[in-house]
Design an enzyme around this catalytic site. Structure first.
Site, PDB file in Angstrom:
ATOM      1  N   CYS A 135       0.886  -1.191   0.074  1.00 55.07           N
ATOM      2  CA  CYS A 135      -0.127   0.280   0.143  1.00 55.07           C
ATOM      3  C   CYS A 135       0.631   1.171  -0.143  1.00 55.07           C
ATOM      4  O   CYS A 135       1.311   1.761   0.960  1.00 55.07           O
ATOM      5  CB  CYS A 135      -1.027  -0.055   1.004  1.00 55.07           C
ATOM      6  SG  CYS A 135      -2.091   1.725   1.042  1.00 55.07           S
ATOM      7  N   CYS A 138      -0.210   3.995   1.979  1.00 56.08           N
ATOM      8  CA  CYS A 138      -0.226   3.814   3.640  1.00 56.08           C
ATOM      9  C   CYS A 138       1.021   3.936   4.071  1.00 56.08           C
ATOM     10  O   CYS A 138       1.376   4.664   4.911  1.00 56.08           O
ATOM     11  CB  CYS A 138      -0.392   2.394   4.027  1.00 56.08           C
ATOM     12  SG  CYS A 138      -2.179   1.666   2.999  1.00 56.08           S
ATOM     13  N   ASP A 139       2.133   3.155   3.387  1.00 54.15           N
ATOM     14  CA  ASP A 139       3.557   4.007   3.483  1.00 54.15           C
ATOM     15  C   ASP A 139       4.093   4.458   2.960  1.00 54.15           C
ATOM     16  O   ASP A 139       5.673   4.927   3.397  1.00 54.15           O
ATOM     17  CB  ASP A 139       4.161   2.359   3.713  1.00 54.15           C
ATOM     18  CG  ASP A 139       3.228   1.168   4.480  1.00 54.15           C
ATOM     19  OD1 ASP A 139       3.131   1.808   5.128  1.00 54.15           O
ATOM     20  OD2 ASP A 139       2.701   0.338   4.158  1.00 54.15           O
TER      21      ASP A 139
END
Ligand code: NDP
Length: 311
Positions: A135, A138-139
């Site tokens: 992701c 997200c990261d």
């Protein structure tokens, strides 16, 4: 103990939560099993800017939390847990949880979504969260000025590679052939991005370094020449598609070759009383708003089904 439910909803992403809001407001006291990724995909994203009604955008986890509270306000019950087995051969349907508990329900709404596909390399799972990710949203933030690698040749890989150039010093896009499934526009955008290097006809053979506890590099192999080489990498993003979470229903529900539920019109499956909502059936749109819309459809169909059966 009478554990017969009117409506059980599997999954607590946008689809499951919206189905819960609608069935709760219809006084059906839905029971929601949150699944192993509670909150679904939005719970692992940051800013959502395209969900109507939030001109300034809204954080994914906040939006999900709002939906859940909205459903609970009307009487939806949320429980942790995941269904591992289902008997849909007769009504009421029987569902079995991980801990062996059994639940019976008159209707079932499957909103279990689709999970990221992994390469299944020996070290991959050990390094998830330590450099390996599925992701970018997200990261990506953690890889400011670092070396990033993205695996895949579809739209997801192009989108993630482009997005990650906001953070990384450089993004290497590794694809196992030189045929791309990505749409022309997404591919061109990635090709025109000076921070993205394309490495084609290449597979990843290993990810280093489990002994250090985080990603330091990879071993690559050119599938045409057989040549192998190592490359330094800090962030390793796998973007090779998703697997729909339909395992408990194999052999009972009509599924396509990739495991997605085949719709029988509206939110209906091939089994009366079992409805689908969201990414578990939708491989095309996969948006928060379309998943919510699908959850609404499934709820209305469940409600009408119960009414027609006199419940
Ligand atoms: P796709 O199935 O389209 O692509 C998967 C990619 O991963 C392919 O290039 C495939 O290679 C590769 N792949 C699969 N398994 C492996 C493996 N084991 N090792 C190496 N490579 C592998 O998935 P996406 O997630 O990219 O897209 C899914 C759908 O979502 C598509 O319809 C897409 O258009 C849509 N989407 C749209 C977006 C947008 O419009 N903004 C953004 C993201 C997705 P190969 O081709 O060789 O099989």
């Amino acid at each position: 103990m009478n554990n017969l439910q009117n409506v059980v909803i599997l999954g607590s992403g946008c689809a499951g939560n919206t189905a819960a809001i609608y069935t709760a407001r219809a006084n059906l006291q839905p029971l929601v099993y949150e699944g192993h990724e509670a909150g679904g995909q939005l719970s692992i994203t940051t800013e959502v800017e395209n969900f109507p009604g939030f001109p300034e955008g809204i954080h994914g986890p906040v939006l999900i939390d709002h939906m859940k509270k909205q459903a609970q306000r009307f009487g939806a019950e949320y429980r942790h847990g995941r269904v591992v087995k289902a008997d849909l051969s007769k009504r009421p349907f029987t569902l079995e949880l991980e801990d062996g508990e059994q639940i019976q329900t008159r209707t079932l709404i499957i909103a279990t979504g689709a999970s990221a596909r992994w390469l299944n390399l020996p070290n991959e799972q050990k390094l998830i969260g330590y450099g390996v990710s599925s992701c970018a949203t997200c990261d990506g933030f953690f890889y400011r000025d670092k070396q990033i690698m993205v695996i895949g040749g579809g739209d997801s890989a192009m989108e993630e590679a482009n997005f990650l150039t906001r953070f990384g010093k450089q993004v290497a896009l590794v694809h196992r052939s030189d045929n791309f499934r990505a749409s022309k526009i997404m591919l061109e955008r990635a090709r025109n991005n000076p921070k993205i290097e394309f490495i084609t006809n290449t597979v990843v053979e290993d990810i280093y370094d489990v002994s250090k506890g985080f990603v330091t590099g990879v071993k690559l192999k050119n599938v045409k020449t057989g040549e192998t080489w190592d490359r330094d990498v800090d962030g390793f993003f796998v973007a090779i598609g998703h697997i729909p979470n339909t395992q408990p229903f194999v052999g009972q529900l009509d599924l396509d070759p990739d495991g997605y539920i085949i719709s029988h019109g509206g939110a209906r499956t091939n089994i009366q009383g079992v409805f689908h909502a969201g990414d578990v059936q939708d491989r095309t749109y996969r948006q928060a708003i379309t998943a919510s819309g699908a959850g609404c459809m499934a709820a209305i169909e469940a409600e009408r089904f119960l009414e027609a059966e006199g419940h």
